[in-house]
Design a protein around this motif. Structure first.
Motif, short mmCIF file in Angstrom:
data_model
loop_
_atom_site.label_atom_id
_atom_site.label_comp_id
_atom_site.label_asym_id
_atom_site.label_seq_id
_atom_site.Cartn_x
_atom_site.Cartn_y
_atom_site.Cartn_z
N LEU A 95 0.83 -1.20 0.00
CA LEU A 95 0.00 0.00 0.00
C LEU A 95 0.87 1.25 0.00
CD1 LEU A 95 -2.13 -2.12 0.65
CD2 LEU A 95 -3.08 -0.58 2.38
N PRO A 96 0.45 2.31 -0.71
CA PRO A 96 1.24 3.55 -0.72
C PRO A 96 1.26 4.19 0.65
CG PRO A 96 -0.92 3.92 -1.70
CD PRO A 96 -0.80 2.44 -1.48
N GLN A 97 2.35 4.90 0.93
CA GLN A 97 2.50 5.55 2.22
C GLN A 97 2.52 7.07 2.11
OE1 GLN A 97 2.47 3.63 5.13
NE2 GLN A 97 1.92 2.11 3.58
N THR A 98 2.66 7.62 0.92
CA THR A 98 2.66 9.07 0.75
C THR A 98 1.23 9.57 0.56
OG1 THR A 98 2.85 9.00 -1.67
CG2 THR A 98 4.90 8.92 -0.39
N LYS A 99 0.99 10.83 0.92
CA LYS A 99 -0.34 11.42 0.77
C LYS A 99 -0.77 11.43 -0.69
CE LYS A 99 -0.48 14.40 4.86
NZ LYS A 99 -0.63 15.80 5.36
N LYS A 100 0.15 11.79 -1.58
CA LYS A 100 -0.16 11.87 -3.00
C LYS A 100 -0.49 10.49 -3.56
CE LYS A 100 1.66 13.46 -7.45
NZ LYS A 100 2.81 14.10 -8.15
N GLY A 101 0.31 9.50 -3.19
CA GLY A 101 0.08 8.14 -3.67
C GLY A 101 -1.24 7.59 -3.18
N ARG A 102 -1.56 7.81 -1.93
CA ARG A 102 -2.81 7.31 -1.38
C ARG A 102 -4.01 8.00 -2.01
NH1 ARG A 102 -2.05 6.38 5.18
NH2 ARG A 102 -0.75 4.50 4.98
N SER A 103 -3.90 9.29 -2.20
CA SER A 103 -5.00 10.05 -2.80
C SER A 103 -5.29 9.54 -4.21
CB SER A 103 -4.66 11.54 -2.83
OG SER A 103 -5.71 12.29 -3.41
N GLY A 104 -4.25 9.41 -5.02
CA GLY A 104 -4.43 8.95 -6.39
C GLY A 104 -4.98 7.54 -6.46
N ASP A 105 -4.45 6.65 -5.63
CA ASP A 105 -4.91 5.27 -5.65
C ASP A 105 -6.37 5.15 -5.23
OD1 ASP A 105 -2.38 4.53 -6.41
OD2 ASP A 105 -2.08 3.08 -4.78
N LEU A 106 -6.76 5.87 -4.18
CA LEU A 106 -8.14 5.75 -3.70
C LEU A 106 -9.11 6.31 -4.74
CD1 LEU A 106 -10.02 4.75 -1.58
CD2 LEU A 106 -9.68 6.87 -0.28
N GLY A 107 -8.72 7.38 -5.42
CA GLY A 107 -9.57 7.89 -6.49
C GLY A 107 -9.78 6.84 -7.57
N ILE B 236 -9.03 10.00 3.44
CA ILE B 236 -8.04 9.12 2.81
C ILE B 236 -7.16 8.47 3.87
CG2 ILE B 236 -6.03 9.07 1.28
CD1 ILE B 236 -7.40 11.41 -0.26
N GLU B 237 -6.68 9.27 4.81
CA GLU B 237 -5.85 8.73 5.89
C GLU B 237 -6.61 7.68 6.70
OE1 GLU B 237 -3.20 10.28 9.74
OE2 GLU B 237 -4.41 11.71 8.57
N GLU B 238 -7.86 7.99 7.02
CA GLU B 238 -8.69 7.08 7.80
C GLU B 238 -8.87 5.75 7.08
OE1 GLU B 238 -13.48 6.74 8.87
OE2 GLU B 238 -12.65 8.63 8.11
N MET B 239 -9.14 5.79 5.79
CA MET B 239 -9.44 4.56 5.06
C MET B 239 -8.19 3.71 4.86
SD MET B 239 -12.60 4.34 4.94
CE MET B 239 -12.29 2.68 4.35
N PHE B 240 -7.04 4.31 4.66
CA PHE B 240 -5.84 3.50 4.51
C PHE B 240 -5.44 2.88 5.85
CE2 PHE B 240 -5.39 5.15 0.26
CZ PHE B 240 -4.77 4.09 -0.40
N GLU B 241 -5.64 3.59 6.92
CA GLU B 241 -5.38 3.00 8.23
C GLU B 241 -6.29 1.81 8.47
OE1 GLU B 241 -5.73 6.05 11.14
OE2 GLU B 241 -3.80 7.00 10.65
N LYS B 242 -7.55 1.95 8.06
CA LYS B 242 -8.51 0.85 8.22
C LYS B 242 -8.13 -0.32 7.33
CE LYS B 242 -12.41 -0.91 9.74
NZ LYS B 242 -12.57 -1.31 11.17
N ALA B 243 -7.72 -0.05 6.10
CA ALA B 243 -7.35 -1.11 5.17
C ALA B 243 -6.12 -1.88 5.67
CB ALA B 243 -7.08 -0.53 3.79
N GLU B 244 -5.18 -1.19 6.30
CA GLU B 244 -3.96 -1.84 6.79
C GLU B 244 -4.20 -2.70 8.04
OE1 GLU B 244 -1.30 1.38 7.45
OE2 GLU B 244 -0.62 1.47 5.37
N ASP B 245 -5.29 -2.44 8.73
CA ASP B 245 -5.57 -3.13 9.99
C ASP B 245 -6.38 -4.39 9.72
OD1 ASP B 245 -6.11 -3.89 12.55
OD2 ASP B 245 -7.42 -2.20 13.04
N LEU B 246 -5.74 -5.54 9.84
CA LEU B 246 -6.42 -6.82 9.61
C LEU B 246 -7.07 -7.36 10.87
CD1 LEU B 246 -3.86 -8.63 7.26
CD2 LEU B 246 -5.95 -7.40 6.63
#
Length: 261
Positions: A71-83, A248-258
């Protein structure tokens, strides 16, 4: 998964072959889809059965480490991927075409943007219901959507005479041809043939300009749609997320948490 139906209120306007769609979160909508969206996000980076196998072999903590490395860790990478993820889900939910390859699984590096068309939808339609039908998509995710962003996205959609770019089409085709599913292989062959034949008419190559932004539907979106040609279906979409960066930050944190059970 009916993601958008559960999550958002939609306003849709259609003029001939031009579609203008605005999505705004319902009260409580995010809470209803948060877990399902996190699971969907994981599926765009890896097969869910592989993640489950990692959990079985290594436990939740180490399996989460493997997932996090994809999963991307930068703000730009996460934003683009989630879009791109949300655009893909919208195509399959609302238009009925498949986006048959989850291309984020094939990134060169987790923080790198992939080249080529952001997403390609494919299926069959027409009078005989067996004609190849394509959708070329461009996804933009910005805290503040601007004229320049919209203009650049339209420029990309218009490249290659509005057709899916050959390298993107070949990439999707080749992944489908690696499948053991007969339907996937047939679609892959048809897509691969299009790299050379280019005989699907513009009337069966739809365009989607998908935007997710904190400032809502910028006026340039309607201007862009008005100026678009009338020879294909055009979808111009805005998902308005007021707390764009926090979401975006919230959803990537949720996605990383198994989890741990």
């Amino acid at each position: 998964m009916d993601l958008y139906k559960k999550w958002c209120n939609a306003t849709k306007r259609k003029t001939k072959r031009k579609h203008y769609w605005i999505y705004v979160e319902k009260n409580g909508g995010r809470e209803e889809i948060r877990d399902a969206l996190a699971k969907t996000m994981r599926s765009h980076y890896d097969r869910l059965d592989r993640i489950a196998q990692d959990v079985e072999r290594l436990g939740y903590k180490l399996a989460a480490t493997i997932l996090r490395e994809q999963l991307p860790q930068t703000k730009k990478g996460r934003s683009g991927d989630l879009g791109e993820i949300l655009a893909t889900e919208l195509v399959e939910e609302e238009i009925g075409l498949r986006v048959p390859v989850r291309r984020l699984r094939y990134k060169d590096g987790r923080n790198m943007a992939m080249r080529g068309d952001d997403f390609i939808g494919a299926g069959y339609g027409g009078d005989g219901h067996n004609d190849l039908w394509l959708l070329k998509g461009e996804a933009k995710s910005n805290k503040v959507l601007s004229n320049a962003t919209v203009a650049n996205a339209r420029k990309v959609l218009n490249r290659d005479s509005g057709r899916c770019t050959p390298d993107s089409l070949a990439f999707v085709a080749n992944r489908l041809l690696e499948s053991n599913d007969a339907g996937d292989m047939a679609l892959g062959r048809d897509l691969r043939d299009q790299v050379a034949l280019k005989n699907v008419p513009a009337s069966r190559i739809d365009h989607m300009l998908y935007t997710m932004s904190g400032n809502g539907p910028h006026a340039s979106l309607e201007v862009d749609l008005e100026a678009a040609g009338a020879n294909r279906d055009h979808y111009v979409v805005n998902l308005h997320i007021v707390d764009h960066q926090e979401f975006i930050e919230e959803m990537f944190e949720k996605a990383e948490d198994l989890g741990n059970d």
